[in-house]
Design a protein around this motif. Sequence first.
Motif, PDB file in Angstrom:
ATOM      1  N   PHE A 106       0.977  -1.355  -0.158  1.00  0.00           N
ATOM      2  CA  PHE A 106       0.754  -0.710  -0.279  1.00  0.00           C
ATOM      3  C   PHE A 106       0.929   0.962  -0.264  1.00  0.00           C
ATOM      4  CE2 PHE A 106      -2.721   2.606   2.149  1.00  0.00           C
ATOM      5  CZ  PHE A 106      -3.968   2.568   1.008  1.00  0.00           C
ATOM      6  N   TYR A 107       1.319   0.538   0.654  1.00  0.00           N
ATOM      7  CA  TYR A 107       3.205   2.109   0.669  1.00  0.00           C
ATOM      8  C   TYR A 107       3.009   2.334  -0.351  1.00  0.00           C
ATOM      9  CZ  TYR A 107       2.452   2.471   5.417  1.00  0.00           C
ATOM     10  OH  TYR A 107       2.407   2.645   7.299  1.00  0.00           O
ATOM     11  N   VAL A 108       3.995   1.534  -1.174  1.00  0.00           N
ATOM     12  CA  VAL A 108       4.582   1.611  -2.750  1.00  0.00           C
ATOM     13  C   VAL A 108       3.665   2.189  -3.474  1.00  0.00           C
ATOM     14  CG1 VAL A 108       5.474   0.084  -4.145  1.00  0.00           C
ATOM     15  CG2 VAL A 108       6.293   0.186  -2.301  1.00  0.00           C
ATOM     16  N   TYR A 109       2.674   1.157  -3.602  1.00  0.00           N
ATOM     17  CA  TYR A 109       1.365   2.123  -4.346  1.00  0.00           C
ATOM     18  C   TYR A 109       0.575   3.786  -4.556  1.00  0.00           C
ATOM     19  CZ  TYR A 109      -3.745   1.198  -6.886  1.00  0.00           C
ATOM     20  OH  TYR A 109      -4.661   1.879  -7.538  1.00  0.00           O
ATOM     21  N   ILE A 110       1.265   4.000  -3.074  1.00  0.00           N
ATOM     22  CA  ILE A 110       0.644   5.567  -2.796  1.00  0.00           C
ATOM     23  C   ILE A 110       1.490   6.257  -3.108  1.00  0.00           C
ATOM     24  CG2 ILE A 110       0.271   7.041  -1.081  1.00  0.00           C
ATOM     25  CD1 ILE A 110      -0.928   4.952   0.320  1.00  0.00           C
ATOM     26  N   SER A 111       2.894   5.868  -2.830  1.00  0.00           N
ATOM     27  CA  SER A 111       4.559   7.025  -3.301  1.00  0.00           C
ATOM     28  C   SER A 111       4.187   6.819  -4.894  1.00  0.00           C
ATOM     29  CB  SER A 111       5.800   5.845  -2.518  1.00  0.00           C
ATOM     30  OG  SER A 111       6.320   4.440  -3.041  1.00  0.00           O
ATOM     31  N   ARG A 112       3.537   5.718  -6.044  1.00  0.00           N
ATOM     32  CA  ARG A 112       4.349   5.778  -6.969  1.00  0.00           C
ATOM     33  C   ARG A 112       3.014   7.782  -8.097  1.00  0.00           C
ATOM     34  NH1 ARG A 112       5.749   1.663 -10.120  1.00  0.00           N
ATOM     35  NH2 ARG A 112       4.558   1.244 -11.212  1.00  0.00           N
ATOM     36  N   ASN A 113       1.780   7.205  -6.800  1.00  0.00           N
ATOM     37  CA  ASN A 113       1.378   8.168  -7.837  1.00  0.00           C
ATOM     38  C   ASN A 113       0.764   9.723  -6.535  1.00  0.00           C
ATOM     39  OD1 ASN A 113      -0.791   9.933  -8.773  1.00  0.00           O
ATOM     40  ND2 ASN A 113      -1.480   8.781  -9.928  1.00  0.00           N
ATOM     41  N   LYS A 114       1.284  10.960  -6.596  1.00  0.00           N
ATOM     42  CA  LYS A 114       0.878  12.330  -5.835  1.00  0.00           C
ATOM     43  C   LYS A 114      -0.616  12.097  -5.682  1.00  0.00           C
ATOM     44  CE  LYS A 114       1.721  16.917  -4.747  1.00  0.00           C
ATOM     45  NZ  LYS A 114       2.131  18.390  -5.387  1.00  0.00           N
ATOM     46  N   GLU A 115      -1.750  11.661  -6.454  1.00  0.00           N
ATOM     47  CA  GLU A 115      -2.783  11.312  -6.043  1.00  0.00           C
ATOM     48  C   GLU A 115      -3.962  10.773  -5.419  1.00  0.00           C
ATOM     49  OE1 GLU A 115      -4.831  11.048 -10.375  1.00  0.00           O
ATOM     50  OE2 GLU A 115      -4.467  12.972 -10.586  1.00  0.00           O
ATOM     51  N   ASN A 116      -2.548   9.368  -5.190  1.00  0.00           N
ATOM     52  CA  ASN A 116      -3.178   8.715  -4.168  1.00  0.00           C
ATOM     53  C   ASN A 116      -3.124   9.359  -2.929  1.00  0.00           C
ATOM     54  OD1 ASN A 116      -3.754   6.333  -5.645  1.00  0.00           O
ATOM     55  ND2 ASN A 116      -1.540   5.803  -5.939  1.00  0.00           N
ATOM     56  N   ALA A 117      -1.892   9.750  -2.404  1.00  0.00           N
ATOM     57  CA  ALA A 117      -1.735  10.478  -0.823  1.00  0.00           C
ATOM     58  C   ALA A 117      -3.100  11.630  -0.888  1.00  0.00           C
ATOM     59  CB  ALA A 117      -0.250  11.458  -1.491  1.00  0.00           C
ATOM     60  N   GLU A 118      -3.378  12.444  -1.597  1.00  0.00           N
ATOM     61  CA  GLU A 118      -3.798  13.204  -1.847  1.00  0.00           C
ATOM     62  C   GLU A 118      -5.534  12.880  -1.697  1.00  0.00           C
ATOM     63  OE1 GLU A 118      -3.887  15.021  -5.824  1.00  0.00           O
ATOM     64  OE2 GLU A 118      -2.181  16.496  -4.317  1.00  0.00           O
ATOM     65  N   LYS A 119      -5.457  11.510  -2.154  1.00  0.00           N
ATOM     66  CA  LYS A 119      -7.110  10.923  -2.164  1.00  0.00           C
ATOM     67  C   LYS A 119      -7.290  10.262  -0.540  1.00  0.00           C
ATOM     68  CE  LYS A 119      -7.428   9.691  -6.274  1.00  0.00           C
ATOM     69  NZ  LYS A 119      -7.495   8.525  -7.138  1.00  0.00           N
ATOM     70  N   ILE A 120      -5.807  10.070  -0.052  1.00  0.00           N
ATOM     71  CA  ILE A 120      -6.130   9.823   1.337  1.00  0.00           C
ATOM     72  C   ILE A 120      -6.120  10.960   2.636  1.00  0.00           C
ATOM     73  CG2 ILE A 120      -4.088   8.520   3.349  1.00  0.00           C
ATOM     74  CD1 ILE A 120      -5.759   6.399   2.046  1.00  0.00           C
ATOM     75  N   TYR A 121      -5.307  12.000   1.891  1.00  0.00           N
ATOM     76  CA  TYR A 121      -6.156  12.918   2.932  1.00  0.00           C
ATOM     77  C   TYR A 121      -7.461  13.697   2.963  1.00  0.00           C
ATOM     78  CZ  TYR A 121      -0.926  13.259   2.942  1.00  0.00           C
ATOM     79  OH  TYR A 121       0.888  12.629   3.213  1.00  0.00           O
ATOM     80  N   SER A 122      -7.749  13.500   1.508  1.00  0.00           N
ATOM     81  CA  SER A 122      -9.799  14.112   1.604  1.00  0.00           C
ATOM     82  C   SER A 122     -10.479  12.649   2.042  1.00  0.00           C
ATOM     83  CB  SER A 122      -9.491  14.491  -0.046  1.00  0.00           C
ATOM     84  OG  SER A 122      -9.261  12.997  -0.519  1.00  0.00           O
ATOM     85  N   THR A 123     -10.277  11.538   2.369  1.00  0.00           N
ATOM     86  CA  THR A 123     -10.874  10.516   1.977  1.00  0.00           C
ATOM     87  C   THR A 123     -10.948  10.658   4.087  1.00  0.00           C
ATOM     88  OG1 THR A 123      -9.610   8.732   2.419  1.00  0.00           O
ATOM     89  CG2 THR A 123     -11.030   9.370   0.282  1.00  0.00           C
ATOM     90  N   ARG A 124      -9.833  11.194   5.032  1.00  0.00           N
ATOM     91  CA  ARG A 124      -9.326  11.101   6.089  1.00  0.00           C
ATOM     92  C   ARG A 124     -10.079  12.575   6.329  1.00  0.00           C
ATOM     93  NH1 ARG A 124      -3.460  11.119   7.241  1.00  0.00           N
ATOM     94  NH2 ARG A 124      -3.514   9.087   7.225  1.00  0.00           N
ATOM     95  N   ALA A 125     -10.535  13.602   5.587  1.00  0.00           N
ATOM     96  CA  ALA A 125     -11.113  14.189   6.294  1.00  0.00           C
ATOM     97  C   ALA A 125     -12.396  14.952   6.112  1.00  0.00           C
ATOM     98  CB  ALA A 125     -10.135  15.717   5.453  1.00  0.00           C
TER      99      ALA A 125
END
Length: 283
Positions: free
Chosen positions: A254-273
Amino acid sequence: MSVLSHMKSMQREMSAAEKKIYGFIRENSEKAASMTANEIAEAAGTSAPTVVRFSKKMGYNSLTDLKIELSAETIQERNSNTYSDVDHNEPFHSLKNKLASNARFTIDETTALFNEKDFIEACKLLEEKEFCYVLGIGASNLAAMDIVQKWSRLGKNIISEPDYNTILPQLVLHEKEAVIWLVSNSGLTSELIALAETAKDLGIPIITLTQFGQNPLAKLSDVCLQTSRPTEATYRSAATDSILAQFITVDLLFYVYISRNKENAEKIYSTRAIVQEYRKKYF
């Protein structure tokens, strides 16, 4: 991963000649680390080619690689980081410390097995395919649910459906856009092997998560992620550690998957928010 503990966990898969090699190395680990294939073969009563094949079966590219790891292991004592089973009527404080020790041991043994290439290939399949079908039977279903929870937060079409009457039609309908991810500690789960064979016939790529070794499910996969082989335990405490090993593997992917695309990290932040805002507003 610890060379000797790894060999010990694979004894059941060894031939008679390989068991002789393992027995010699186990009793003479420091000496074996500096011996040639011919010398080990002579001491163990086998042949040099068998020694070389044995090292590759244990997961090393060559006998030299095995000896390097073995040498490092004999230099650095690992007595403070070994697996311990539960004893009858064991005190609470002892159980607590043993649980922590076993968890550290499992994490160290599993992460030592990780190969970057396998994780990258798994990520590519998850990125390329629109649908991901995840299945695990029994305790492995916990890891499957963890996978669903994580990737669904990224908007991935990820489905866990154990009923073959439901999942097979979906695989047929989405065979060009699907990847299937099968989780089985042993790699011997008959339901998942049958499903992997069906996916193979349909041309659907397969990711598997199993313990280390050439098990039937791993052999059917396009990408095989593997964990350490848990030590057999009288009170089945090893089942706890196998689940932990699966969770660690899923987390890293999951970490590798997120790190490969900046949009993935942004999705995590938005869903957490949105979850935090919901709790704040209604609870």
